[in-house]
Design a protein around this motif. Structure first.
Motif, PDB file in Angstrom:
ATOM      1  N   UNK A  27      52.226  40.556  37.341  1.00  0.00           N
ATOM      2  CA  UNK A  27      50.877  40.724  36.775  1.00  0.00           C
ATOM      3  C   UNK A  27      50.473  39.928  35.488  1.00  0.00           C
ATOM      4  N   UNK A  28      51.419  40.059  34.361  1.00  0.00           N
ATOM      5  CA  UNK A  28      51.412  39.600  33.263  1.00  0.00           C
ATOM      6  C   UNK A  28      51.102  37.843  33.388  1.00  0.00           C
ATOM      7  N   UNK A  31      47.860  36.782  34.643  1.00  0.00           N
ATOM      8  CA  UNK A  31      46.576  36.811  33.463  1.00  0.00           C
ATOM      9  C   UNK A  31      46.764  35.538  32.697  1.00  0.00           C
ATOM     10  N   UNK A  32      48.096  35.239  32.320  1.00  0.00           N
ATOM     11  CA  UNK A  32      48.467  33.968  31.516  1.00  0.00           C
ATOM     12  C   UNK A  32      47.939  32.560  31.885  1.00  0.00           C
ATOM     13  N   UNK A  35      44.231  32.358  31.967  1.00  0.00           N
ATOM     14  CA  UNK A  35      43.629  32.185  30.663  1.00  0.00           C
ATOM     15  C   UNK A  35      43.894  30.726  30.259  1.00  0.00           C
ATOM     16  N   UNK A  43      37.967  34.776  29.897  1.00  0.00           N
ATOM     17  CA  UNK A  43      38.981  35.532  29.596  1.00  0.00           C
ATOM     18  C   UNK A  43      38.700  37.115  30.249  1.00  0.00           C
ATOM     19  N   UNK A  45      39.390  41.007  30.440  1.00  0.00           N
ATOM     20  CA  UNK A  45      40.250  42.206  29.856  1.00  0.00           C
ATOM     21  C   UNK A  45      41.278  42.306  30.779  1.00  0.00           C
ATOM     22  N   UNK A  46      42.496  42.216  30.147  1.00  0.00           N
ATOM     23  CA  UNK A  46      43.773  42.278  31.180  1.00  0.00           C
ATOM     24  C   UNK A  46      43.794  43.180  31.954  1.00  0.00           C
ATOM     25  N   UNK A  47      43.659  44.392  31.606  1.00  0.00           N
ATOM     26  CA  UNK A  47      43.628  45.652  32.505  1.00  0.00           C
ATOM     27  C   UNK A  47      42.698  45.437  33.650  1.00  0.00           C
ATOM     28  N   UNK A  48      41.691  44.778  33.652  1.00  0.00           N
ATOM     29  CA  UNK A  48      41.035  44.632  34.969  1.00  0.00           C
ATOM     30  C   UNK A  48      41.557  43.872  35.889  1.00  0.00           C
ATOM     31  N   UNK A  50      44.443  44.777  37.323  1.00  0.00           N
ATOM     32  CA  UNK A  50      45.150  45.761  38.120  1.00  0.00           C
ATOM     33  C   UNK A  50      44.382  46.327  39.408  1.00  0.00           C
ATOM     34  N   UNK A  51      43.055  46.720  39.022  1.00  0.00           N
ATOM     35  CA  UNK A  51      42.385  47.125  40.232  1.00  0.00           C
ATOM     36  C   UNK A  51      42.141  46.164  41.431  1.00  0.00           C
ATOM     37  N   UNK A  53      44.390  43.589  41.716  1.00  0.00           N
ATOM     38  CA  UNK A  53      45.563  43.360  42.538  1.00  0.00           C
ATOM     39  C   UNK A  53      45.607  44.624  43.661  1.00  0.00           C
ATOM     40  N   UNK A  54      44.999  45.816  43.231  1.00  0.00           N
ATOM     41  CA  UNK A  54      45.360  46.630  44.062  1.00  0.00           C
ATOM     42  C   UNK A  54      44.277  46.720  45.315  1.00  0.00           C
ATOM     43  N   UNK A  55      43.232  46.098  45.154  1.00  0.00           N
ATOM     44  CA  UNK A  55      42.107  45.587  46.149  1.00  0.00           C
ATOM     45  C   UNK A  55      42.900  44.718  47.155  1.00  0.00           C
TER      46      UNK A  55
END
Lengths: 112, 889
Positions: A27-28, A31-32, A35, A43, A45-48, A50-51, A53-55
Motif C-alpha cells: 500500500x505505501x 502511494x509513493x 506521488x 496528492x 490523502x494517503x488513507x483514501x 485503502x477503501x 484497494x478494498x473496492x
C-alpha cells in the motif's frame, strides 16, 4: 497545487491499477509511486487509498497477499489480476477519449 | 474468473471480520511507519495519512459486512416495531400461515406424485415405462399391463436400444399364515430388474438369473431396508433365514439400500423372482404362457441416443405380431405401444380421479394464498397510515427513501418468515390429511414434511413477503410530508384507498370463484349419488369367499357349497330373494365371444361387445332388476338350468331392433356351440362402475353350456333393511362353517359403491373446505378494511350525526359503500369463474361448469357474509358520539 480531496475515486482506481501493472507493491509503495510520478501534483490523502484497494479487491481486479518487505516487515502485497489488466486497458482508453474531447472543447492542441 | 476472485475475497471478509479489521489496522500502521521514516517526521506522516478511523470505516463500507450491518439494524428495528402491535402481528401471521400452509401441503402431495423420480436408482432420467393403448369403439384405454410372452418378444426386439425388465406387485400378502398378520407389499421382478435400475445390494445379493427361470422359480426374497430393520431384526444374520409370506417360505438373500423403495408410490417391502409368482393357470396353460394374463409392468433403461418414436413404432409391430401368434383371429389389431416417463403420473395413462382433483386443488391453494396476501397488503397499508407521522419524521431527518422501503419490506419479510414457520407445521399436518384422503390405501413410509417442502414453504413465504410488502412500503415512503407532520389531517390519501378497494375487489372475485367451484362439486356429488344403476342399492347384499393363493378349492366345489348355503339363507326371515352369480354385481365383469343367428360377430370387434354373466334364476329379483318381458330361468332361485339366456334392454335393442327377441338363438364360445334360447328381457344396469354407459348384457344360467367355466361362487341376496345386520352375521357364519380356512367377504351394495363415490366425495369435501377457508380470509379482510375506513372517518360521522343523520342512515351508508366494492368483486369473480370453468369440466358430472344457479348461490353467499362483516363497524360508526368526535383531533 491540487487540494487534498481533488482526485476522484474512479481516477484513483485507475492509477492504482496502472501502478500495479508494473509490479506487485504494498500500500505505501503504491502511494509513493503515484506521488512521485505525478511530481506531487496529484496528492491523495494517503488513507483514501485503502477503501480504494478494498473496492478493487471486492471487484476481483486485484488480489492481496501477505508477504515480507525488503526491510523484513510483514506487508500486504497487491497484484493485478487478468480482469484487472483488462479493466485498466478499458479505463485508459476511456480516459483518453474524454481528455481528447475536453481538449477540443478548450481549443487546445492534443498530443497523443 | 474475476467475479469468482472477488467473490472469494468477499466471502472471506464476511466469515472472518475480526481478522479483516486487524489486518487493515496493521497495514495502515505499517504505512504510517514507513512514511514517518521517509519524511523523518512522525507527526507529518500521521497528518498526511489522514483520519485512520475514518478510512477504516470507509474500507469496511466497501465490504459485505456493511450490508449485513444494515440488515441486522433493519431486522432489529422491524422486530421492535412489530412487538408493539402484537394483534397486528398475529393477524398477519395467521392469514399468511393459512395461505402458505395449504400451498405447502398441496406441494408435498403433488411433488411426490409428479416431480419426484423413484429414489435410490442411478440416473433415473434414463428410465422409462411402457404403456399399451387399445381401442374399444369410441373409447381407448391406456395402461401398463403386459403378458409374459409379449415381454419376451419386446425384450428381444429392444436389444441394443434399451434393456427391459418386468415386474408385478401384490399388496395382499401377509407375514405368516395368519390372515391377520402384518401386511407385506411384494414386488415380483425379473432377475435383471435391479441391474436395469442400477441398484446395488446393501447386504447379501440380488437374484441370480438361474433363480428366475420360468417354470422353476426359486423362493428367495430380497427385503427393503426399512422392512429389514423394523420387522426382521436389522442384523446381518438375516441372510439365509426363512421368511413366511402366507403359506410359502422364502429364503432371504439380500437387503436393498435404505433409499430404494421400488418404483411405485406404495413402497415395496419384499422383492421376489418373477418366476416364483404364484399366478393362476388359465385354460391349461401356466400364467407365463397364457396370453390373457396381463398385469405385469415394464421398466426399461434406455441408451443416450434413444429415439422414443422409433422404439414405439418397432414395439407396436412386435406386439401386434405376438398378439396374432397367440390369439389368432381374436387378436386385437388396435394395440399400440409408447414409452413414458419413469414418474408414473406423467405417463400417457389416464390419471386417477383423485390425482386430477389434487392438481386442481393446487390451483385453488394458490388462489387462497393470493387472497391472504391481499389481506396482508391491506393490513400493512392501514398500519403504514397509522405510522405516517413516525415515518415523516424519519424522512425529514434524512432517511433515504430507498432505505425506508427496505426497512418496511424487512418488516414484512420477518412476518412472512414467522408465518412460514407456522405454515411448515400446518403443511406437515395437512400433508398427512391429504394423503389419507386422496390415497388411503397406501402405507406411506416417508414423512409428508421433508426438505423440499420446507424449502418450498420458505421460498414462497419470501416471495409473498416481498410482493405484499413492497407496495405498502412504496406507498408509505411517499407521504405528503407537510400534511403528515401537521396534526388534524385525517384521510390516508386517495391513492391508498383506491388500492385498498382494488384489493377487496380482488379478494371478493377470488372468493366467488372458489365458492362456485365448491358448489359445483357438491352438486356433482349429489348427482353421482342419484344415478340409477339398475340394481337396488339399499337392499342388495353380496357374499363371496376369499382364499389364500394356492389354497383355493376348485370352483365347482365352492359353487356347490354356495348353492347349499343359498338354500338355507333363503328360508331366513328378512331375506326376500336369493340368487347366485359367477361375479358379484358391480364387483367385476366379463365378456365372451358370442354369435347371434347368422352373424359371425366376434367380441373383439370395433365395439366392446355386450357383457357376459352367469347367474341363477333368482339373481334378478335378488339384485333388484325388473323383468320386462318373458320369464326368468327355470331351475329355481339359486339352482342351475338348461341352455337359456336373458338379455337386457340394451342388448335386445342392439340385436333385435323392432323384432321379437324371445325364442331367438345365441351361441357362446365357438360358432357351433349349442343354442341358448332367449327367455326374457330385464332392465339395463351399470355393470362396471357407478358412472357407466348402459351396455348390452347377456345372462346365462349357471350349469348351462355357456357357463362351463363360470361357476356360481357368489351369492346375491335381497334383504329387508331392518334385517340387514342379523342376515349379514348369519351369512358370515354359514360361510365360515363351509370353509373354515377361507376369509368370508360380505358386503352390501351401498358399501361397495362407496369406493366409486369416494373421489366425488373427496372433490366435494376438499373444494368446500378450501372455499370456506378462502371465504373466511376474505371475510376478515372485508371486516378490517371497513373497520379501518370507519375509524378514519370518525370525524365525518360525528358531523353527520350532529347534523341530524339517523343511526339507520349511517349504517346504510357504510354498508352500501362496503357492499358496492364487494359487488364489483362478485361480478369480476363470475367472469373469472366462467373463464376457469374449462379446468374442472372433467371432474364434474351432471352440471355445467357455467351453471347459473351455482354462480347465483356463490354470489349471494359472499354478499351476505360481506354484509355481516361490514355490519359491525357500520354499527360502531352509527354509535359515534358527535361531541367527542368533533372535539378530538
Amino acid at each position: 497545487m491540487a487540494a487534498k480531496s481533488d482526485i476522484l475515486p474512479g481516477t484513483l482506481d485507475m492509477l492504482v491499477l496502472q501502478t500495479l501493472s508494473i509490479s506487485p507493491l504494498h500500500g505505501y509503495a503504491i502511494a509513493q509511486h503515484i506521488e512521485r510520478l505525478s511530481h506531487e501534483v496529484l496528492r491523495v490523502e494517503q488513507g483514501s487509498l485503502y477503501p480504494a484497494l478494498e473496492r478493487l479487491q471486492r471487484d476481483g481486479l486485484i488480489t492481496g497477499k501477505w508477504g515480507t518487505s525488503p526491510t523484513g516487515r510483514r506487508a500486504r502485497y497487491y497484484t493485478l489480476t487478468a480482469s484487472g489488466k483488462k479493466r485498466l486497458g478499458q479505463e485508459i482508453s476511456d480516459f483518453e477519449q474524454v481528455s481528447l474531447a475536453i481538449a477540443r472543447v478548450l481549443g487546445r492542441e492534443v498530443r497523443v | 474468473m474475476s467475479w469468482f476472485d472477488g467473490f472469494a475475497h468477499r466471502v472471506r471478509t464476511v466469515f472472518n471480520p475480526g481478522a479483516h479489521e486487524r489486518e487493515l489496522r496493521d497495514e495502515m500502521a505499517l504505512h504510517v511507519e514507513l512514511d514517518a521514516m521517509q519524511q523523518r517526521d512522525a507527526n507529518r506522516a500521521r497528518r498526511r495519512f489522514g483520519n485512520r478511523t475514518y478510512y477504516q470505516e470507509e474500507t469496511r463500507r466497501m465490504t459485505w459486512l456493511a450490508s449485513l450491518d444494515v440488515l441486522r439494524q433493519d431486522a432489529r428495528y422491524a422486530w421492535r416495531s412489530l412487538r408493539r402491535t402484537p394483534g397486528f402481528v398475529a393477524m398477519v401471521v395467521v392469514t399468511l400461515a393459512l395461505g402458505l400452509g395449504v400451498n405447502a401441503a398441496m406441494f408435498s402431495f403433488l411433488d411426490r406424485m409428479f416431480l419426484r423420480a423413484p429414489a435410490g436408482v442411478s440416473d433415473p432420467s434414463a428410465l422409462r415405462r411402457l404403456w399399451i393403448t387399445r381401442d374399444r369403439g369410441t373409447e381407448s384405454f391406456t395402461y401398463q399391463g403386459l403378458n409374459y410372452p409379449s415381454y419376451v418378444a419386446l425384450k428381444a426386439a429392444a436389444a441394443g436400444t434399451a434393456e427391459l425388465a418386468l415386474f408385478n406387485t401384490d399388496n395382499g400378502l401377509r407375514i405368516g399364515r395368519n390372515r391377520d398378520g402384518p401386511p407385506v407389499h411384494a414386488v415380483y421382478a425379473t432377475s435383471n430388474y435391479f441391474d436395469v435400475l442400477k441398484v446395488r445390494p446393501a447386504l447379501g445379493r440380488f437374484f441370480a438369473a438361474d433363480e428366475d427361470v420360468m417354470g422353476s422359480g426359486v423362493d428367495v426374497a430380497v427385503v427393503s431396508h426399512v422392512f429389514w430393520r423394523t420387522r426382521l431384526g436389522g442384523d446381518s444374520s438375516i441372510l439365509g433365514q426363512t421368511l413366511m409370506l402366507g403359506r410359502t417360505p422364502y429364503i432371504v438373500i439380500g437387503v436393498v439400500p435404505p433409499a430404494f423403495v421400488g418404483l411405485d408410490v406404495q413402497a415395496g417391502d419384499v422383492w421376489i423372482p418373477l418366476a416364483a409368482f404364484p399366478g393362476r393357470a388359465r385354460q391349461g396353460k401356466p400364467w407365463y404362457q397364457s396370453p390373457t394374463t396381463y398385469g405385469s409392468r415394464v421398466v426399461m433403461r434406455v441408451r443416450p441416443d434413444f429415439d422414443a418414436g422409433a422404439f414405439a413404432a418397432r414395439a407396436t409391430v412386435t406386439m401386434r405380431r405376438v398378439e396374432a401368434d397367440l390369439r389368432g383371429a381374436d387378436a386385437d389389431t388396435s394395440v399400440s405401444l409408447a414409452t413414458g416417463s419413469i414418474i408414473e403420473a406423467r405417463g400417457p395413462g389416464k390419471l386417477a380421479q383423485e390425482t386430477v382433483i389434487a392438481t386442481r386443488l393446487g390451483g385453488v391453494a394458490v388462489i387462497v394464498l393470493l387472497i391472504a396476501c391481499a389481506n396482508v397488503v391491506n393490513l400493512l397499508l392501514a398500519r403504514a397510515v397509522q405510522r405516517r407521522r413516525e415515518i415523516a419524521v424519519r424522512l425529514a431527518l434524512g432517511l433515504s427513501r430507498s432505505r425506508l422501503v427496505r426497512l418496511l419490506t424487512t418488516e414484512t419479510l420477518l412476518l412472512a418468515l414467522l408465518a412460514a414457520g407456522v405454515a411448515i407445521l400446518t403443511a406437515w399436518w395437512g400433508g398427512n390429511v391429504l394423503r389419507s384422503l386422496l390415497m388411503p390405501d397406501i402405507e406411506w413410509i416417508d414423512s409428508a414434511l421433508d426438505g423440499r417442502v420446507a424449502v418450498f414453504a420458505l421460498g414462497v413465504a419470501v416471495l409473498a413477503g416481498l410482493v405484499a410488502g413492497v407496495i405498502p412500503a412504496l406507498q408509505a415512503s411517499n407521504p405528503r410530508l407537510g400534511d403528515a407532520l401537521k396534526s388534524g389531517v385525517r384521510e390516508g390519501g386517495a391513492a391508498g384507498s383506491r388500492l385498498r378497494s382494488a384489493l377487496v375487489v380482488a379478494q371478493a372475485a377470488f372468493s366467488v370463484v372458489l365458492l362456485v367451484g365448491a358448489s359445483l362439486f357438491v352438486r356433482t356429488l349429489q348427482n353421482v349419488r342419484g344415478i340409477d344403476i339398475g340394481f337396488d342399492i339399499e337392499r342388495t347384499v353380496m357374499a363371496e369367499l376369499q382364499f389364500e393363493d394356492g389354497e383355493e378349492p376348485p370352483d365347482v366345489v365352492v359353487s356347490a357349497a354356495m348353492r347349499d348355503i343359498a338354500g338355507r339363507l333363503e328360508r331366513r326371515p328378512g331375506v326376500e330373494h336369493v340368487g347366485r352369480a359367477h361375479l358379484s354385481p358391480m364387483r367385476g365383469y366379463a365378456v365372451r365371444p358370442y354369435f347371434t343367428g347368422s352373424d359371425s360377430v366376434s367380441f373383439v370387434s370395433s365395439d366392446f361387445g355386450p357383457l357376459f354373466s352367469a347367474v341363477s334364476g333368482g339373481f334378478f329379483a335378488a339384485s333388484g332388476l325388473r323383468l320386462l318381458r318373458g320369464h326368468t330361468f327355470s331351475g329355481g332361485e339359486y339352482g342351475s338350468a338348461g341352455n337359456e339366456v336373458m338379455l337386457n334392454e340394451a342388448a335386445a335393442r342392439q340385436f333385435y331392433p323392432g323384432g321379437e327377441p324371445l325364442g331367438r338363438c345365441i351361441r357362446f364360445g365357438k360358432r357351433d356351440n349349442p343354442c341358448h334360447t332367449v327367455v326374457g328381457v330385464v332392465e339395463n344396469t351399470h355393470s362396471r362402475a357407478v358412472i357407466d354407459v348402459k351396455m348390452g348384457q347377456f345372462y346365462v344360467p349357471l350349469g348351462s353350456h355357456a357357463a362351463e367355466f363360470s361357476h356360481g361362487t357368489a351369492i346375491v341376496l335381497r334383504v329387508r333393511p331392518e334385517a340387514m345386520p342379523s342376515v349379514r352375521t348369519e351369512i358370515q357364519r354359514e360361510l365360515r362353517r363351509a370353509f373354515p380356512l377361507a376369509h368370508p367377504f360380505v358386503i352390501s351394495m351401498s358399501e361397495n359403491l362407496e369406493r366409486d363415490y369416494r373421489p366425488w366425495r373427496l372433490g366435494a369435501t376438499l373444494f368446500t373446505a378450501f372455499g370456506l377457508l378462502a371465504l373466511l380470509v376474505a371475510l376478515v379482510g372485508i371486516y378490517s378494511t371497513v373497520s379501518y375506513t370507519v375509524g378514519q372517518r370518525t370525524h365525518e360521522f360525528g358531523v353527520r350525526i350532529a347534523l341530524g343523520a339517523r343511526m339507520r342512515d349511517v349504517v346504510n351508508h357504510v354498508l352500501a359503500e362496503g357492499l358496492r366494492v364487494v359487488a364489483i368483486g362478485v361480478a369480476a369473480g363470475i367472469l373469472l369463474a366462467m373463464a376457469a370453468g374449462r379446468l374442472v369440466r372433467s371432474l364434474l358430472f351432471g352440471v355445467e361448469a357455467s351453471d347459473l344457479s351455482a354462480m347465483l348461490l356463490a354470489s349471494c353467499t359472499l354478499l351476505l357474509v360481506a354484509a355481516a362483516a361490514a355490519l359491525i363497524p357500520a354499527w360502531r360508526a352509527a354509535r359515534v358520539d358527535p361531541v367527542t368526535a368533533l372535539r378530538a383531533d
